[in-house]
Design a protein around this motif. Sequence first.
Motif, short mmCIF file in Angstrom:
data_model
loop_
_atom_site.label_atom_id
_atom_site.label_comp_id
_atom_site.label_asym_id
_atom_site.label_seq_id
_atom_site.Cartn_x
_atom_site.Cartn_y
_atom_site.Cartn_z
N THR A 7 78.51 -35.37 -38.99
CA THR A 7 79.44 -35.74 -40.07
C THR A 7 80.85 -35.25 -39.80
OG1 THR A 7 78.94 -33.73 -41.27
CG2 THR A 7 77.64 -35.67 -41.84
N GLY A 8 80.98 -34.26 -38.89
CA GLY A 8 82.31 -33.75 -38.57
C GLY A 8 82.84 -32.79 -39.60
N GLY A 9 81.98 -32.38 -40.52
CA GLY A 9 82.43 -31.43 -41.57
C GLY A 9 82.62 -30.03 -41.00
N SER A 10 83.54 -29.29 -41.67
CA SER A 10 83.79 -27.93 -41.18
C SER A 10 83.26 -26.88 -42.16
CB SER A 10 85.29 -27.73 -41.00
OG SER A 10 85.94 -28.02 -42.23
N GLY A 11 82.68 -27.33 -43.25
CA GLY A 11 82.14 -26.36 -44.24
C GLY A 11 83.21 -25.79 -45.14
N LEU A 12 84.37 -26.46 -45.25
CA LEU A 12 85.45 -25.94 -46.11
C LEU A 12 85.69 -26.81 -47.34
CD1 LEU A 12 88.11 -24.83 -43.46
CD2 LEU A 12 86.62 -23.37 -44.84
N GLY A 13 85.12 -28.03 -47.34
CA GLY A 13 85.40 -29.00 -48.42
C GLY A 13 85.07 -28.45 -49.80
N LEU A 14 83.86 -27.91 -49.98
CA LEU A 14 83.46 -27.42 -51.30
C LEU A 14 84.18 -26.12 -51.66
CD1 LEU A 14 79.62 -28.18 -51.47
CD2 LEU A 14 81.48 -29.34 -52.63
N ALA A 15 84.46 -25.30 -50.64
CA ALA A 15 85.20 -24.04 -50.90
C ALA A 15 86.59 -24.37 -51.45
CB ALA A 15 85.31 -23.21 -49.63
N ILE A 16 87.23 -25.38 -50.85
CA ILE A 16 88.56 -25.79 -51.31
C ILE A 16 88.46 -26.37 -52.72
CG2 ILE A 16 90.40 -27.50 -50.93
CD1 ILE A 16 90.05 -26.98 -47.91
N CYS A 17 87.43 -27.21 -52.93
CA CYS A 17 87.22 -27.83 -54.25
C CYS A 17 87.08 -26.73 -55.31
CB CYS A 17 85.96 -28.69 -54.21
SG CYS A 17 85.54 -29.36 -55.81
N ARG A 18 86.27 -25.72 -55.03
CA ARG A 18 86.06 -24.65 -56.02
C ARG A 18 87.36 -23.86 -56.26
NH1 ARG A 18 81.83 -19.82 -55.21
NH2 ARG A 18 83.26 -19.38 -53.49
N SER A 19 88.11 -23.59 -55.16
CA SER A 19 89.37 -22.84 -55.33
C SER A 19 90.34 -23.60 -56.23
CB SER A 19 90.03 -22.58 -53.98
OG SER A 19 89.26 -21.69 -53.23
N ILE A 20 90.41 -24.93 -56.02
CA ILE A 20 91.32 -25.75 -56.83
C ILE A 20 90.89 -25.70 -58.29
CG2 ILE A 20 92.08 -28.12 -57.32
CD1 ILE A 20 91.86 -28.66 -54.26
N GLU A 80 85.48 -22.04 -35.22
CA GLU A 80 85.82 -23.44 -35.47
C GLU A 80 86.99 -23.89 -34.60
OE1 GLU A 80 84.39 -25.83 -37.32
OE2 GLU A 80 82.79 -24.40 -37.75
N LEU A 81 87.94 -23.00 -34.40
CA LEU A 81 89.11 -23.37 -33.60
C LEU A 81 88.79 -23.35 -32.10
CD1 LEU A 81 91.92 -21.49 -35.54
CD2 LEU A 81 91.74 -23.96 -35.24
N ARG A 82 87.80 -22.50 -31.76
CA ARG A 82 87.48 -22.37 -30.34
C ARG A 82 86.92 -23.71 -29.79
NH1 ARG A 82 83.77 -18.08 -30.24
NH2 ARG A 82 85.41 -16.71 -30.95
N THR A 83 86.15 -24.42 -30.63
CA THR A 83 85.49 -25.66 -30.15
C THR A 83 86.52 -26.71 -29.70
OG1 THR A 83 83.81 -25.12 -31.75
CG2 THR A 83 83.63 -27.28 -30.73
N PRO A 84 87.49 -27.10 -30.54
CA PRO A 84 88.47 -28.10 -30.06
C PRO A 84 89.32 -27.58 -28.92
CG PRO A 84 89.04 -27.33 -32.27
CD PRO A 84 87.69 -26.79 -31.96
N VAL A 85 89.65 -26.27 -28.94
CA VAL A 85 90.46 -25.72 -27.84
C VAL A 85 89.67 -25.82 -26.54
CG1 VAL A 85 91.50 -23.60 -26.91
CG2 VAL A 85 91.84 -24.20 -29.30
N ALA A 86 88.38 -25.50 -26.62
CA ALA A 86 87.53 -25.59 -25.42
C ALA A 86 87.48 -27.03 -24.91
CB ALA A 86 86.13 -25.08 -25.76
#
Length: 485
Positions: free
Chosen positions: A445-458, A273-279
């Motif tokens: 959509t620009g999603g990174s696939g972390l939204g629901l993981a964060i929601c569940r952790s909270i 995920e980080l490689r894409t914007p750095v590239a």
Amino acid sequence: MRSFTSSIRWRIFTFYTGLIAIAVGLLVAINHVSAVRMMEQVEGLSLQARMMDMLPFVFGARALRPIEEGGEGRQPPRGRGGPPGRRGEGGPDREEERARLKRMAEANLRAGVFAVAMRETNERIYESKNVPEDFLVPPALPFGERRARRTGEGYLIADSTTPRGDRLILGISMTALDEKSSRDLLNGVGAGLLVLGVVAGVGFVIVSRGLEPVGVIGATAERIAAGDLSERIDVGSQRSELGKLAMILNTTFGRLQEALQRQVRFTADASHELRTPVAAILADCQYALKKDRPVERYLETIEVCHESAQHMRSLIDRLGLLAKFDARDGTEQRDAVSLREASEYAVSQILPVADERRVRVDAECSDFHVDVRGDRLRLRQAILNLLLNAVVYNREDGWVRLRCGQVEDRAFVEVEDGGVGIPKEKIGRVFERFYRVDESRNGKTGGSGLGLAICRSIVQAHGGTVTVESEVGVGSCFRMELPLA
Ligand code: ADP
């Protein structure tokens, strides 16, 4: 050797064998003591019976009666070597008595019983041939008392005193009987040792077989510790506690392996995920630096770099948040939070995005006045993530409905949409980190696939749960449940 003696098997074995040795030893000792006692009692009774038979013939029946009752007067000594007689000897009765006494004396001799008769003055009036030389006459018992007893020299004696003080003593050497009881004791000890040996052997086999799985568990755990997380303990047909332990360990190892795999996947996904914007930044900078460009082109490049950097920052923030939850310190606050207020805040934040996408958002929370305990900002964020997804994965002129409520001692927030829905086979994975149902759509959509993981952790950090129901083409319904404050 030391590790063997400190092993569980050795400890159980020595404890168990020690207990059995004590029990067997006690049994042998009790058996020996009671056998010796019984032997003495039997011999004593037999001596007493012989003595009762002899007594009237030695002193005369009348001599046994107390003197006041007319018992016979004191007899003159008759000398050694033969039983004493009475006055007026020589009659036919007397002859018969002598013959019987002789028979008794012979029977005594055969049985190894010796006899001594003596006056009150200690003058011996009769002594059988087999009286041992070391036999010392013990002190007399009072009249009427007749019991067998052991002398210090190892003889069992029965004696009786007449009212006049005359004594008849019958005795037998206990040496032979003592030797026999020693032999019996030795036999008993031998049998005890044999039993102990057999029981210890069987015990050792049982303990060893019982603890075999411990060795298997240890060896497997060692291989797993060495890095092979795919190893599992062979539980086989074990139904014992160790079998259950092995199953629990297997489950634990499975979870560990899953956690490790998740971790590896997470690291790979994060770097991807980080490689894409750095590239993107590198490519744009290289392009701009290759030769002189018009100012607008530089501005465009700076814009792209800025966007990419913002995306990276958002990603890093989200990863940092998840790491915090992993370390179990994601929620610092424990305030009373109104779910209505948190929901209304999230709706107000999402409305511009929804308007832009022409999605209608309705909230049914206005008359819900129940609090939960937790972190206001985090709870707002969890609801916002659900709302954002509901708007983003929707269709034009679609709808989103947010509902708050209470079921028993739990409050809930439900975000329902009439959007694209999630395929059944993928629904179980949507809460995984970096998981996206449709990669191509997510590009848009620009999603990174972390939204629901964060929601569940909270939600989990607040002691709650988040679930989803969805159908492709119909829509989805995400529901978070939290314990009341
Ligand atoms: P993303 O940042 O990609 O949205 P999320 O963790 O929020 O990541 O969601 C994971 C995936 O679950 C999304 O990529 C999307 O495919 C799917 N998803 C989440 N919410 C919805 C929804 N309301 N409707 C349809 N699909 C959804």
